[in-house]
Design an enzyme around this catalytic site. Sequence first.
Site, mmCIF file in Angstrom:
data_model
loop_
_atom_site.group_PDB
_atom_site.id
_atom_site.type_symbol
_atom_site.label_atom_id
_atom_site.label_comp_id
_atom_site.label_asym_id
_atom_site.label_seq_id
_atom_site.Cartn_x
_atom_site.Cartn_y
_atom_site.Cartn_z
ATOM 1 C CB CYS A 110 -2.950 -2.056 1.455
ATOM 2 S SG CYS A 110 -3.480 -3.734 1.047
ATOM 3 C CB CYS A 118 3.940 1.361 5.089
ATOM 4 S SG CYS A 118 4.068 2.476 3.687
ATOM 5 C CB CYS A 163 1.978 4.378 -2.583
ATOM 6 S SG CYS A 163 3.472 3.384 -2.736
ATOM 7 C CB CYS A 164 -1.944 1.079 -1.114
ATOM 8 S SG CYS A 164 -1.008 0.788 0.395
ATOM 9 C CB CYS A 220 5.751 -1.865 1.834
ATOM 10 S SG CYS A 220 4.755 -2.522 0.485
HETATM 11 S S1 SF4 Z 1 2.271 -0.371 1.973
HETATM 12 FE FE1 SF4 Z 1 3.422 1.562 1.703
HETATM 13 S S2 SF4 Z 1 5.060 1.140 0.216
HETATM 14 FE FE2 SF4 Z 1 3.581 -0.572 0.138
HETATM 15 S S3 SF4 Z 1 2.225 -0.060 -1.527
HETATM 16 FE FE3 SF4 Z 1 1.249 0.747 0.329
HETATM 17 S S4 SF4 Z 1 1.991 2.897 0.603
HETATM 18 FE FE4 SF4 Z 1 3.291 1.842 -0.958
#
Ligand code: SF4
Length: 231
Positions: A227, A204, A119-120, A201
């Site tokens: 991240c 998280c 995701c990151c 985010c």
């Molecule tokens: S902090 Fe969480 S929601 Fe944001 S990009 Fe990374 S995994 Fe995804």
Amino acid sequence: MATPDTTVQIRSKPALSRSQVHSLNLSFETSHPTEIIRWAVDRFGNHLALTTSFTDTLLVDLALSIDPDIEVVFLDTGFHFAETLDVLRRSQVRYEMNLRVERPDPETVDLWAKGSDACCAARKVAPLDRALNGKEAWLSGLRRDDSTSRADTPIVSTDRRGLVKINPIAAWPTREVAAYVELQDIIVNPLTADGYESIGCWPCTERAQPDSDTRSGRWPGTPRTECGIHL
Ligand code: SF4
């Protein structure tokens, strides 16, 4: 599911040699952030960008006082708190920013099933790679006081792209940061007053743990601490 766009230009030769980076770190260790930013602006011109998460406008305020045209990059992951987006909105009212908002590829909207790394990678790392293509250097707001894992943060380094990464406030003493924030009436995300000492985010981010460092509320319950954009 589409593969995330991770296209990145890797410089065959970094803009600064290792010995130059070493010398700069020695000379900047006690410099005011504006001296460091001045050097970066003079050295890299419009090949310099600034990245910010809009937890506050400290770095933006410092940098725009040196170069009002510097490109300010915000990674809009699609998962920011409403309060963070409000800091962005208020910043646009207060500063005439040369703002670049970079968003993830819409084909990769949901990578949760593959975990936070994926995701990151799609929502932060790949968009930053795109934003920095064509740049030689970037400013970031990392501070050594953020966490134990950031305690050795250099002021100048070379990143995985071969770009020069500059952290002008890495060594800035906390009391001087606080004084500047008050004097300049820096915009600060109101969530920080509610215990969210580091804000990413919303899925998280939790309040920082008592008696722990400011980033202890990030990716709670996991060993993850970063991240990936600061590599
Ligand atoms: S902090 Fe969480 S929601 Fe944001 S990009 Fe990374 S995994 Fe995804």
